[in-house]
Every structure is written in structure tokens, then in C-alpha cells.
Design an enzyme around this catalytic site. Structure first.
Site, short mmCIF file in Angstrom:
data_model
loop_
_atom_site.label_atom_id
_atom_site.label_comp_id
_atom_site.label_asym_id
_atom_site.label_seq_id
_atom_site.Cartn_x
_atom_site.Cartn_y
_atom_site.Cartn_z
N ASP A 108 -41.59 -5.41 -9.48
CA ASP A 108 -40.31 -5.37 -10.18
C ASP A 108 -39.32 -4.51 -9.41
OD1 ASP A 108 -41.26 -6.98 -12.24
OD2 ASP A 108 -42.02 -5.25 -13.37
N HIS A 135 -41.04 -10.41 -5.44
CA HIS A 135 -40.59 -10.11 -6.80
C HIS A 135 -41.54 -10.70 -7.85
CE1 HIS A 135 -37.91 -8.31 -9.47
NE2 HIS A 135 -36.76 -8.86 -9.13
#
Length: 508
Positions: free
Chosen positions: A483, A479
Site C-alpha cells: 500500500d 501496489h
């Protein structure tokens, strides 16, 4: 004149070690290449040999101390400096010199068995299995032993035909690249007899397993350490090595028979004596230790998250059923599901390039190519061979590459280069029956796709409930780079390509 004993190179990314055991004390005489001490890193145990013959003058790093690469461990006063004093303090020295056997007549026929090249950045291995014992006849290229590195197993063939006259590195020993493993007498060794250890004559050599007071046999360093840890007396262990040398497995056998049992480590849950007798303790292989470390590092270092979707496999299964026979006849390889998934991921990675990127410090490195890692289960653990530039390959080329890499993985023949440089990984837990799971990243990659079992389930299509072959897909991603929108988009593109395989042919 003194010679320094320093910490050797410990391996890639390993910068320090702990001094576990000293086998000698100051004032002891040592031979060249005799084991002085043992170091422990977070990956392996490293034995430190004496660089010269002489006397151990002092120990700079005692047991339990943490030392860095090239740190000073001890000093040795060389034998030439000690002169008569060394001989005087060792009354048996003259006897040893006189009793030293004359070189065998066929010494010139001896061929050394050496550790082969282990691969890029691999400097050491563990001797896992000897297929031959001293005195056995061998053929040229016959497998003598197997070495285990932290990634692959390496078989060592005989460099010549003859008789195995010596084994220098026993099972469990750690050896460096190009180290000597043993020796073969290429003349056939008709009158072969295992040589007595230095300091013994053939008349005072004890029988194998004899632990009497006359013995002068150097036990395996790993065995000495194990005896010290378990508190087992040397006299309680029967050595099965050459000339009665105690090996690590001999200590394990003696320990299992000893009573009372040593207390369980504090980290373990308490177990009854009856349960402990039914347990089996097996040291993790180097490969398994590396897998464990890499997986834990991935969890600790990446902001790992998993997103899921499901795919109707009807389109792929129909296309495969229609063309599989013709495909195999033309290309000589079966048409499987992996080529469809590999193609689908390659297309999706072009649209969502951050899933094909990696973090380097404060930079993001985007890859304008796809080197696909295809996880493969082997008897010794999971390995990930890499298929390079898979985005430029045809279905047939991908299937051939997957079949070839898979076979080499199962046979333990993969080289280090074949498992490096991947940019994205596919793991197929479905072959083992997994219905859903969250795969762990393969650092430094930022994405891994998990495939699962194809199972018929009721789904709604155009307002009607129908039975379709469905598969859950899981994308684990970092992450820090990817995204949620990018991860979901990637997985949707893979789903679309698999549900309508014609999109792959149209490059859509």
C-alpha cells in the site's frame, strides 16, 4: 520402419514455437544430425536435427504452423528400410561411400570440445565468437570460443593442447548443453587438412568462396533462412566458412550490397534510401532479449507505482570520510555508499515486510531473510547478482561481496545461481549521472530502490538556507501487495537511517 521427428525442449517457460523454415522436402535423403528445420520461439531460434539417416517421408507441421513441445514435425524412413531404393535414387551414394576418407591415423588422439554446463534451467546457448579457426594450434585451457546464454557469457577452454581440426557449431548457431562444438587433434596435427564434406572427395572440393555448379557444401541453416527472407540467390553470396560454406554474416554482406533494397518492415517508420545505407542492423543478444522481455513483463503483470523522497548525504559522507582509510587498511576493501544503502534497506524491510514479499498465485509469500540484488551494468547489458542473507552481514562483508560480484559481472563470470533468489533490488543510476528516474521491478520481487546522483542543492535547515549534498530516492513497488502507506514508510526509514548513520549501528 519410420522415425518420428518431434519438437525438442524449447527452454524454461517456453511451451510453443513456430515452424520457420524447412531445409528438406519429402523424398529428400538426410544424414543423421543434418538440420531438417528451424523453429522460432519468442526468445530463440531452435534448429531441429535429423535423429537418424534415411529419407524424409513426410512433413506433418508445415512452415508457419505453431507447434507445442514434443509435437510431431515429420517422419523419416530409416536408411536400412530404404535399402537399395535409396542408393538407386541417389547415384552419387556409391561414389560417396567409395570416396569416404579412411579414418586418420591419429583419430584416437581426437578430443571433442563440448558445451559446458550452462547453469540451472539453461538448456541452450548461442555461439557468439570463435577465437580460433580450423587448423590453428591451441594450448590446453586456451579460450576457443564464447557462448552466450540469455543471462551470462560462457568461455569454452581447450580440453587439450593440439590443433583445432573441426568446428561443428559456427558463430550464430544455437547449441544445447553438452553438444559438440568442435574437435582437437592432441597429436599436433602435423599433416592436418580440413576434411571434405561428406559426398565429396579431395579432388572435387571447391575452393573457399567458390559457388560453382560442382559445389556440394551444406550452408549454415541460418544463412539459408536469411537468403530466403532477403530473396538473395545463393550464387550472389560468397561463402567465407569452411570449404566455402555460406554463413549468416555472408548473407548480410551480400544483402547490403544488393540493389534495390528490400522494403522496410511495416512496423518501421519510412526511411530514405540514403538513410538506410547509413543504418546498421544488429541482432539483439540473448541477454538483451531476455532483459527486454522481463522488463515488459514487469510492466504488464505488476501494478507498478513509484514514490520519491530525498536524502541529505552529509552524515554518510562525513562518516565515510572519517573512517575510510582505517576501514580499507583493516578489511582490505574500500568503504563505499552501497553498504550504507544496503544496511538501511535491510532495516526498513524488517519494518515493512510486504516490500520484501512476492505474489504466488493467490498467496503472498513473506521472506524472513533479505537476499539483496545489486544491479550492475556490463558491456552486454544489466545484470543483477544477488548477495544472500545480506541482513546478517557487516559493512565489510557487504562491501567485499559487492566488489566481488561486480567484478564477476563485468567479466561475464556470474553463474545462474548467483543471479537467482533475490527478494529486493537496489539500482544505482547515479554512477551514470542520473538525477531522477523510476526503476522497473525485477519480477517476482515487489520492490526496487533507485539511487541517483549526489548533487549539492540549497535546502532549508532550522529556518536557514544551506548547501547540502542531496540525493533523490525512488521506490518502485507492486501496489497489489504494498500500500502507499507501506511504501512511504519504507522510504522514510531509509532516509532516516542514511541521514543519521548511527541509527544503523544502534539497530534503530
Amino acid at each position: 520402419m519410420t522415425t518420428e521427428v518431434r519438437v525438442p525442449t524449447l527452454g524454461e517457460s517456453v511451451t510453443e514455437a513456430t515452424v520457420a523454415t524447412w531445409f528438406k522436402k519429402p523424398g529428400d535423403s538426410v544424414m543423421a544430425d543434418e538440420m531438417l528445420c528451424e523453429l522460432e520461439t519468442d526468445k530463440v531460434t531452435v534448429e531441429v536435427p535429423s535423429p537418424v539417416a534415411g529419407k524424409l517421408a513426410d512433413i506433418v507441421a508445415p512452415e508457419g504452423e505453431t507447434v507445442g513441445v514434443d509435437a510431431l514435425l515429420a517422419n523419416i524412413a530409416e536408411a536400412g528400410e530404404a535399402g537399395a531404393e535409396t542408393v538407386e535414387e541417389r547415384p552419387s551414394a556409391k561414389k560417396e561411400e567409395a570416396a569416404a576418407p579412411a579414418p586418420a591415423a591419429n583419430a584416437s588422439d581426437s578430443v571433442d570440445v563440448m558445451v559446458p554446463t550452462l547453469g540451472e534451467s539453461v538448456s541452450e546457448a548461442t555461439v557468439s565468437t570463435w577465437f580460433k579457426k580450423v587448423g590453428d594450434k591451441v594450448e590446453a585451457d586456451e579460450m576457443l570460443c564464447e557462448l552466450e546464454t540469455d543471462k551470462v557469457s560462457v568461455e569454452v577452454p581447450a580440453p587439450a593442447a593440439g590443433v583445432l581440426t573441426e568446428i561443428v557449431a559456427n558463430e550464430g548457431d544455437t547449441v544445447e548443453a553438452n553438444a559438440k562444438l568442435g574437435a582437437i587433434s592432441s597429436s599436433g596435427g602435423a599433416a592436418f587438412e580440413a576434411p571434405a564434406p561428406e559426398g565429396q572427395t579431395q579432388y572435387d572440393r571447391p575452393e573457399a568462396g567458390n559457388a560453382g555448379p560442382q559445389r556440394d557444401i551444406e550452408d549454415a541453416p541460418s544463412a539459408k533462412k536469411a537468403m530466403a527472407e532477403k530473396g538473395i540467390s545463393r550464387d550472389a553470396v560468397t561463402g567465407t566458412g569452411r570449404d566455402g560454406r555460406v554463413m549468416k554474416e555472408d548473407v548480410a554482406k551480400a544483402g547490403s550490397a544488393a540493389a534495390p533494397k528490400p522494403a522496410a518492415p511495416a512496423a518501421r517508420a519510412p526511411v530514405s534510401a540514403d538513410d538506410e545505407n547509413r543504418e546498421e542492423r544488429v541482432k539483439m543478444t540473448r541477454l538483451r532479449q531476455t532483459i527486454a522481455k522481463r522488463l515488459k513483463d514487469a510492466q504488464n503483470n505488476a501494478a507498478m507505482l513509484t514514490t520519491y523522497n530525498e536524502v541529505d548525504m552529509s552524515g554518510v559522507m562525513e562518516l565515510r570520510s572519517t573512517y575510510k582509510d582505517e576501514f580499507e587498511k583493516k578489511h582490505g576493501v574500500r568503504l563505499g555508499f552501497m553498504s550504507f544503502f544496503t544496511k538501511a534497506c535491510s532495516h526498513a524491510l524488517k519494518e515493512v515486510p510486504e516490500v520484501n514479499a512476492e505474489i504466488d498465485g493467490t498467496d503472498i509469500v513473506y521472506k524472513n531473510f533479505v537476499h539483496m540484488g545489486i544491479a550492475a551494468g556490463t558491456p552486454t547489458g544489466l545484470v543483477v547478482p544477488v548477495i544472500r542473507d545480506v541482513d546478517a552481514m557487516s559493512f565489510a562483508e557487504i562491501e567485499k561481496a559487492i566488489a566481488e560480484k561486480g567484478k564477476r559481472a563485468r567479466d561475464g563470470k556470474l553463474s545462474m545461481a548467483e543471479m537467482q533468489g533475490g527478494t529486493f533490488t537496489i539500482s544505482n543510476g547515479g554512477v551514470y549521472g542520473s538525477l531522477m528516474s523510476s526503476p522497473i521491478l525485477n519480477p517476482p520481487q515487489s520492490g526496487i530502490l533507485g539511487m541517483h546522483k549526489i548533487q549539492e542543492r540549497p535546502v532549508v535547515v532550522n529556518g536557514e538556507i544551506v548547501i547540502r549534498p542531496m540525493m533523490y530516492l525512488a521506490l518502485s513497488y507492486d501496489h497489489r501487495i504494498v500500500d502507499g502507506k507501506g511504501a512511504v514508510t519504507f522510504l522514510v526509514r531509509v532516509k532516516e537511517a542514511l541521514e543519521d548513520p548511527r541509527r544503523l549501528l544502534m539497530d534503530l
